[in-house]
Design a protein around this motif. Structure first.
Motif: not given
Length: 683
Positions: A121-122, A128-129, A133-135, A142-143
């Motif tokens: 779950n992103m 995870w975020y 999330g920012e990188k 895709t994240p």
């Protein structure tokens, strides 16, 4: 963006440096009088310094200058993480042209194709975020990332006879220059380098790495915090520069989510066994944690679904991962090894999925076709450790530094440890597992322009013997053998797809045991290495103290041909070829030092000779050497210099660029390096 047109094909931007290097090589040959050209023109690696001791009188370290042309990534000579300069520049490039994007996305595509179908779950607010999330990656929209779990075996790590955890970790923000430390001084330097490499994996934006540190007894929190502080890009916490104490801010690795998890794998009763390097205890624990078959403690099978793990939910190894890496603290992990393993795994999966392999072709002694059937070999890419010579004092250092070349060598394998195999269709292109050999896709990166009757596939080194370390590890291997035949217990990798297949076989065998049935459970995993990327699978044993140690009698590489070796030794004695030179005889027959360059040469010639035997119709029994099929690189007289292109291709292969730049070397019409990359069946 397209600098030049070569043999009807465009040059990707990442190839520009190599093309410039080829021009320099050609210029060197053109401008040098023919009688002066020597074989060493092929080796144009940079001059490197090796610091071997600290001189108190001069107040600095003494060093030798030499070249390491082996292509092996070492902690000693490669300062930047990720593998080598080419890998570093490729994965950290912020400006990728659109037409080169498919090559830059290859690692993630291969990982997702071979990894777990369950994705993380992103969303905002998730861990995870917070961590990733920012990188975002430069090469992916895709994240999502490749989720890598690394289990680190720390048994035997110390400083002299003191256990590592009883010493202090290095300062996180040291003031002034760091003092010089020899490779043999402390395990801290090796642990620090591996953490730097793991952090660099996350810095590429394509990998989410978690680290499970396996220890025998609880370790001080200062070490956990120190390891966490090394993994900033993976979610670790930056440390305050001015002596701030993390414990005061409630931000220790114990109190918040961290990419590092320390796991005590022994109880009070088993701690002694855990610390014993001969016991195989930690090697077994690593297999239990990473493969995680769903067996209860009494041996009963809890679930027949290989995707199910019944290990403790608090262990991060119980989560879903795409790639599992088991690592001893003395083995060097790099992105190069990860990328090469994933590409080789995708290549083998493409070969197994190919419908062409199901058609019967004329059999020969070296071709092995893979399929999805239960009788097909189950091949997993595997690693071999190599060591440089250990220079503990200046005298040893001087006489070991032959010819200005530093060279790493294996000691757990020999010329007799492997066979060569041609696997048809074992080439995968972009977009996950896509067969490059029979694709109808006009896209360059997923179809090969093959000549009439040309075989498509690649050569593989097929480990025919178990790897044989020296004591104490050889005894650990006997108690806990590597689950991959011919693989290493001290660095191995598995994708989730591999893991499920291994677990499926374990469940089948356990059920056969319980019920007394004799159901076929498939082939035992077998170790292979792609010939075209051999050096990426040679892993530096970072303390570099392995060479020159005697193997235990009867437990040495080449054990399957022990009698022949004894006969050879007897012949040497009878002919008195080494009369009065017992030390040379001992060096030849009692010690195993197998240099990386010799491994490549032997593997290439074994493959070429096998094809020569198959294709020579009327053999001339008196002829010396090959008659029909020759290796253009190795089957030349030493007086005749090899042209610049051959040396250029060999340098490319040694650095692992056949895999890193696989779109170009596999799919373009430039076939000059096909043989070096192991893609040409008949040389």
């Amino acid at each position: 963006r397209r600098l030049t047109q070569i043999v009807g094909d465009g040059i990707p931007s990442y190839m520009n440096t190599l093309m410039d290097e080829l021009k320099e090589r050609e210029k060197l040959f053109d401008e040098t009088p023919s009688e002066e050209i020597k074989y060493w023109f092929e080796y144009t690696g940079p001059l490197q310094k090796y610091y071997y001791r600290f001189s108190k009188s001069r107040g600095k370290a003494d060093s030798f200058e030499g070249r390491d042309d082996s292509g092996v990534t070492s902690a000693r000579f490669v300062e930047n993480p990720l593998g080598n300069q080419e890998y570093h520049d490729f994965f950290m490039d912020p400006n990728i042209p659109q037409e080169d994007m498919s090559q830059h996305a290859r690692l993630l595509e291969n990982c997702l194709a071979m990894g777990s179908p369950a994705r993380p779950n992103m969303d905002k607010g998730t861990l995870w975020y917070e961590w990733f999330g920012e990188k975002k990656s430069h090469s992916s929209n895709t994240p999502d990332r490749c989720r890598v779990l690394i289990a680190l075996n720390t048994v035997g790590a110390g400083r002299g006879s003191t256990m590592l955890w009883e010493t202090n970790p290095p300062a996180i923000h040291p003031e002034g220059p760091e003092p010089w430390i020899s490779e043999q001084e402390t395990a801290t330097t090796h642990l620090e380098r591996n953490l730097k490499e793991i952090d660099a994996l996350c810095a590429t934006g394509q990998i989410a790495a978690r680290l499970q540190v396996l220890v025998c007894e609880p370790i001080p929190a200062k070490w956990t915090d120190w390891m966490d502080a090394q993994l900033i890009n993976c979610g670790g916490k930056q440390r305050p520069a001015q002596g701030g104490n993390l414990a005061d801010s409630g931000s220790t690795a114990e109190e918040r989510p961290s990419p590092v998890q320390v796991v005590v794998v022994a109880s009070a009763a088993t701690a002694d066994s855990c610390h014993d390097l001969k016991s195989g205890f930690m090697e077994q624990r690593m297999q239990d944690l990473l493969i995680a078959p769903p067996f209860k403690t009494d041996g009963e099978v809890k679930s027949s679904d290989p995707a199910v793990k019944i290990t403790h939910p608090d262990l991060i190894s119980t989560d879903d991962h795409d790639l599992y890496i088991a690592l001893k603290w003395s083995s060097l992990l790099t992105l190069r090894g990860v990328n090469s393993f994933l590409q080789a795994s995708a290549d083998l999966a493409a070969a197994a999925a190919s419908s062409e392999n199901e058609k019967e072709k004329a059999p020969d002694s070296v071709t092995v076709a893979l399929s999805k059937g239960p009788s097909s070999p189950f091949l997993i890419p595997s690693f071999v450790r190599v060591s440089y010579v250990s220079e503990e004092n200046s005298k040893v250092a001087k006489w070991r530094m032959h010819g200005d070349f530093f060279h790493p060598a294996a000691w757990e394998i020999s010329k007799d440890s492997f066979d060569m195999t041609w696997i048809p269709d074992s080439l995968s292109g972009s977009g996950g597992i896509t067969n490059l050999c029979h694709s109808k896709d006009p896209n360059r990166s997923t179809s090969r322009s093959l000549a009439e009757d040309e075989d498509c596939g690649q050569w593989w080194v097929y480990m025919a013997e178990e790897q044989m370390p020296t004591t104490p590890e050889v005894y650990a291997n006997e108690i806990t053998s590597p689950f991959i035949q011919g693989g290493s217990n001290f660095i191995w990798m598995l994708t989730e797809r591999h893991r499920r297949e291994v677990v499926k076989q374990m469940i089948c065998r356990r059920q056969n045991q319980i019920s007394g049935t004799n159901e076929k459970c498939g082939q035992i995993p077998q170790a292979v290495i792609p010939l075209g990327d051999l050096e990426s699978f040679l892993i530096n044993f970072t303390p570099n103290t392995a060479l020159g140690k005697k193997h235990v009698q009867g437990r040495r590489p080449g054990y399957s041909r022990e009698k022949e070796r004894e006969q050879d030794r007897e012949k040497v004695r009878e002919r008195k070829q080494l009369k009065g030179q017992e030390d040379i005889e001992k060096a030849l027959f009692d010690y195993t030092i197998y240099p990386a360059a010799l491994f490549r040469k032997d593997a290439t010639l074994k493959a070429a000779r096998a094809r020569d035997d198959a294709l020579t119709k009327n053999k001339d029994k008196d002829a010396v050497g090959p008659q029909t099929v020759k290796s253009t690189y190795y089957d030349v007289t030493i007086t005749k210099p090899r042209g610049p292109i051959l040396g250029w291709c060999q340098a490319i292969v040694r650095k692992g660029l056949c895999t890193l730049y696989s779109d170009y070397f596999r799919a373009s019409t430039d076939q000059r390096c096909m043989e070096a990359c192991g893609l040409k069946k008949n040389w």
